[in-house]
Design a protein around this motif. Structure first.
Motif, PDB file in Angstrom:
ATOM      1  N   LEU A  48      -9.366   3.093  10.783  1.00  0.00           N
ATOM      2  CA  LEU A  48      -7.955   3.443  10.907  1.00  0.00           C
ATOM      3  C   LEU A  48      -7.352   3.763   9.545  1.00  0.00           C
ATOM      4  CD1 LEU A  48      -5.520   3.705  12.790  1.00  0.00           C
ATOM      5  CD2 LEU A  48      -5.083   1.284  12.394  1.00  0.00           C
ATOM      6  N   ALA A  49      -7.681   2.982   8.542  1.00  0.00           N
ATOM      7  CA  ALA A  49      -7.168   3.240   7.191  1.00  0.00           C
ATOM      8  C   ALA A  49      -7.682   4.569   6.650  1.00  0.00           C
ATOM      9  CB  ALA A  49      -7.565   2.096   6.262  1.00  0.00           C
ATOM     10  N   ALA A  50      -8.943   4.854   6.880  1.00  0.00           N
ATOM     11  CA  ALA A  50      -9.511   6.112   6.387  1.00  0.00           C
ATOM     12  C   ALA A  50      -8.891   7.321   7.059  1.00  0.00           C
ATOM     13  CB  ALA A  50     -11.026   6.115   6.605  1.00  0.00           C
ATOM     14  N   MET A  51      -8.471   7.166   8.309  1.00  0.00           N
ATOM     15  CA  MET A  51      -7.851   8.285   9.009  1.00  0.00           C
ATOM     16  C   MET A  51      -6.380   8.460   8.645  1.00  0.00           C
ATOM     17  SD  MET A  51      -9.548   8.240  12.822  1.00  0.00           S
ATOM     18  CE  MET A  51      -8.517   6.904  13.343  1.00  0.00           C
ATOM     19  N   THR A  52      -5.673   7.361   8.388  1.00  0.00           N
ATOM     20  CA  THR A  52      -4.231   7.469   8.173  1.00  0.00           C
ATOM     21  C   THR A  52      -3.817   7.585   6.717  1.00  0.00           C
ATOM     22  OG1 THR A  52      -4.019   5.061   8.210  1.00  0.00           O
ATOM     23  CG2 THR A  52      -3.645   6.239  10.285  1.00  0.00           C
ATOM     24  N   PHE A  53      -4.590   7.042   5.797  1.00  0.00           N
ATOM     25  CA  PHE A  53      -4.163   7.028   4.392  1.00  0.00           C
ATOM     26  C   PHE A  53      -3.925   8.419   3.827  1.00  0.00           C
ATOM     27  CE2 PHE A  53      -4.856   6.780  -0.198  1.00  0.00           C
ATOM     28  CZ  PHE A  53      -3.847   5.897  -0.518  1.00  0.00           C
ATOM     29  N   PRO A  54      -4.820   9.393   4.032  1.00  0.00           N
ATOM     30  CA  PRO A  54      -4.525  10.737   3.508  1.00  0.00           C
ATOM     31  C   PRO A  54      -3.267  11.350   4.114  1.00  0.00           C
ATOM     32  CG  PRO A  54      -6.834  10.561   4.085  1.00  0.00           C
ATOM     33  CD  PRO A  54      -6.170   9.327   4.600  1.00  0.00           C
ATOM     34  N   SER A  55      -3.009  11.057   5.373  1.00  0.00           N
ATOM     35  CA  SER A  55      -1.816  11.601   6.025  1.00  0.00           C
ATOM     36  C   SER A  55      -0.538  10.989   5.473  1.00  0.00           C
ATOM     37  CB  SER A  55      -1.881  11.354   7.527  1.00  0.00           C
ATOM     38  OG  SER A  55      -2.967  12.042   8.071  1.00  0.00           O
TER      39      SER A  55
END
Length: 104
Positions: free
Chosen positions: A47-54
């Motif tokens: 979840l962190a890897a998917m949301t952090f760039p956004s």
């Protein structure tokens, strides 16, 4: 048009296999603390890897607004506020910074 159905089918198969293969292969309780902790934190890391760039590179918002929203969310999370409070305050902080940047 048919490619969409192929993509959905492949996604469904991969998702199903990821969930079924461990259940089929591992019959007994996992006793290794390392594997248990790894399996416990995988959803959070994903979840962190998917949301952090956004968070930082949101369309239409500046990098400063993203950083302020992120820092706000981290501080409130550290203070153990609930998810709704953290999300609302982070969005509000990013919005305030974005408005200030556009006004100035």
């Amino acid at each position: 048009m048919y490619n969409v159905y192929v993509y959905i089918l492949v996604m469904a198969i991969v998702t199903y296999l990821i969930r079924v293969v461990p259940l089929a292969l591992i019959r007994k309780e996992i006793k290794s603390p390392f594997i248990k902790s790894f399996l416990f934190y995988v959803p959070y890391a994903t979840l962190a890897a998917m949301t952090f760039p956004s968070i930082l590179m949101t369309q239409g918002l500046s990098l400063a607004a993203g950083i302020v929203g992120l820092v706000t969310a981290l501080v409130l999370s550290y203070l153990r506020k609930n998810l709704l409070t953290v999300a609302a305050c982070a969005c509000g902080a990013a919005l305030v910074i974005e408005v200030l940047i556009n006004v100035l």
